[in-house]
Design a protein around this motif. Sequence first.
Motif, short mmCIF file in Angstrom:
data_model
loop_
_atom_site.label_atom_id
_atom_site.label_comp_id
_atom_site.label_asym_id
_atom_site.label_seq_id
_atom_site.Cartn_x
_atom_site.Cartn_y
_atom_site.Cartn_z
N VAL A 176 11.61 5.99 45.93
CA VAL A 176 11.38 6.25 47.36
C VAL A 176 12.30 7.36 47.86
O VAL A 176 11.88 8.22 48.63
CB VAL A 176 11.56 4.95 48.18
CG1 VAL A 176 11.54 5.23 49.67
CG2 VAL A 176 10.48 3.94 47.81
N MET A 177 13.55 7.36 47.42
CA MET A 177 14.48 8.43 47.82
C MET A 177 13.94 9.78 47.37
O MET A 177 14.08 10.78 48.10
CB MET A 177 15.86 8.19 47.21
CG MET A 177 16.65 7.08 47.84
SD MET A 177 18.18 6.71 46.93
CE MET A 177 19.02 8.28 46.96
N GLY A 178 13.35 9.84 46.20
CA GLY A 178 12.79 11.09 45.70
C GLY A 178 11.70 11.63 46.60
O GLY A 178 11.58 12.85 46.78
N PHE A 179 10.90 10.74 47.20
CA PHE A 179 9.88 11.18 48.15
C PHE A 179 10.51 11.94 49.31
O PHE A 179 10.06 13.01 49.69
CB PHE A 179 9.10 9.98 48.74
CG PHE A 179 8.04 9.42 47.85
CD1 PHE A 179 7.17 10.23 47.15
CD2 PHE A 179 7.89 8.05 47.73
CE1 PHE A 179 6.17 9.70 46.35
CE2 PHE A 179 6.90 7.50 46.94
CZ PHE A 179 6.04 8.32 46.25
N PHE A 180 11.55 11.36 49.88
CA PHE A 180 12.17 11.94 51.07
C PHE A 180 13.03 13.16 50.77
O PHE A 180 13.07 14.11 51.54
CB PHE A 180 13.02 10.89 51.79
CG PHE A 180 12.23 9.91 52.60
CD1 PHE A 180 11.91 10.18 53.91
CD2 PHE A 180 11.80 8.72 52.05
CE1 PHE A 180 11.18 9.29 54.68
CE2 PHE A 180 11.08 7.81 52.80
CZ PHE A 180 10.76 8.09 54.13
N LEU A 181 13.75 13.11 49.66
CA LEU A 181 14.74 14.16 49.38
C LEU A 181 14.17 15.33 48.60
O LEU A 181 14.82 16.37 48.50
CB LEU A 181 15.95 13.56 48.65
CG LEU A 181 16.72 12.53 49.46
CD1 LEU A 181 17.81 11.91 48.61
CD2 LEU A 181 17.29 13.13 50.72
N THR A 182 13.02 15.19 48.03
CA THR A 182 12.35 16.20 47.21
C THR A 182 13.20 16.58 46.00
O THR A 182 14.30 16.06 45.82
CB THR A 182 11.98 17.48 48.02
OG1 THR A 182 13.14 18.19 48.37
CG2 THR A 182 11.16 17.13 49.25
N ILE A 183 12.68 17.46 45.20
CA ILE A 183 13.38 17.88 43.98
C ILE A 183 14.73 18.50 44.30
O ILE A 183 15.70 18.30 43.57
CB ILE A 183 12.50 18.88 43.18
CG1 ILE A 183 11.25 18.19 42.67
CG2 ILE A 183 13.28 19.49 42.04
CD1 ILE A 183 10.23 19.12 42.05
N ASP A 184 14.80 19.22 45.41
CA ASP A 184 16.01 19.97 45.75
C ASP A 184 17.24 19.09 45.98
O ASP A 184 18.34 19.45 45.59
CB ASP A 184 15.79 20.81 47.02
CG ASP A 184 14.68 21.82 46.85
OD1 ASP A 184 14.42 22.22 45.70
OD2 ASP A 184 14.08 22.20 47.87
N ARG A 185 17.04 17.93 46.61
CA ARG A 185 18.20 17.13 47.00
C ARG A 185 18.38 15.83 46.21
O ARG A 185 19.44 15.23 46.26
CB ARG A 185 18.10 16.80 48.49
CG ARG A 185 18.32 18.02 49.36
CD ARG A 185 18.21 17.67 50.84
NE ARG A 185 18.30 18.86 51.64
CZ ARG A 185 17.27 19.66 51.93
NH1 ARG A 185 16.08 19.38 51.47
NH2 ARG A 185 17.43 20.73 52.69
N ILE A 186 17.36 15.38 45.50
CA ILE A 186 17.49 14.10 44.81
C ILE A 186 18.43 14.18 43.61
O ILE A 186 19.20 13.26 43.36
CB ILE A 186 16.11 13.51 44.40
CG1 ILE A 186 16.25 12.05 43.96
CG2 ILE A 186 15.45 14.33 43.31
CD1 ILE A 186 16.71 11.12 45.00
N ILE A 187 18.41 15.28 42.89
CA ILE A 187 19.26 15.40 41.70
C ILE A 187 20.74 15.38 42.08
O ILE A 187 21.51 14.59 41.52
CB ILE A 187 18.86 16.64 40.87
CG1 ILE A 187 17.45 16.43 40.30
CG2 ILE A 187 19.86 16.90 39.76
CD1 ILE A 187 16.84 17.66 39.67
#
Length: 188
Positions: free
Chosen positions: A131-142
């Motif tokens: 779910v965090m990946g949905f909100f943060l997108t590739i740019d911020r999740i890593i």
Amino acid sequence: MKYLNKDLFKNWYLYLVLGFDLVAIILRYFVTKAYVNNIVIESMCMVILVLLSVFAFIDKMSSVVPDRLLAVSVMLWVIMVGGYIVVARDEGIALLMFSLGGAFIAGLVFLLCYLITKGQLGGGDVKLAFVMGFFLTIDRIIPTILYGTLACSLFSIILLIMKKTTLKSTMPLVPFLHFGLCLTLVLM
């Protein structure tokens, strides 16, 4: 929920989580003067920051990541991205692809950790990372996952050295992911 009672505001951890949020927001927008190029992406970051605060508090108190709150989170994401697609089709579809990519990466990394550790990482943590990946997108999740797991590792090592915990002990991960998100929002 058992935490919504008269003693809620007597809990020091609640103030710690809210303090991290406040500091991250102040540093992001007033000190570093982050350039806001897309209000929808910024809104998604703020929504997941608030949601992660709630998840961190619940995980710290009960070692549970509630499925209902995860479902509400996904619904909020669908409304935000769906609305953006309606208003600005091309940019909305690009955001959708970046969000799906972030969810896939975060979910896959946490699922692999869950399988490798044979359940030492909670299933709720895997779903939350997705779910965090949905909100943060590739740019911020890593970077969020990197900072959060590094903070958890350092904290665990310190506790092991101080003999306050053992290798068999468990520790909630969501508060560290929350810290990782705060750090990511300040640094990016």
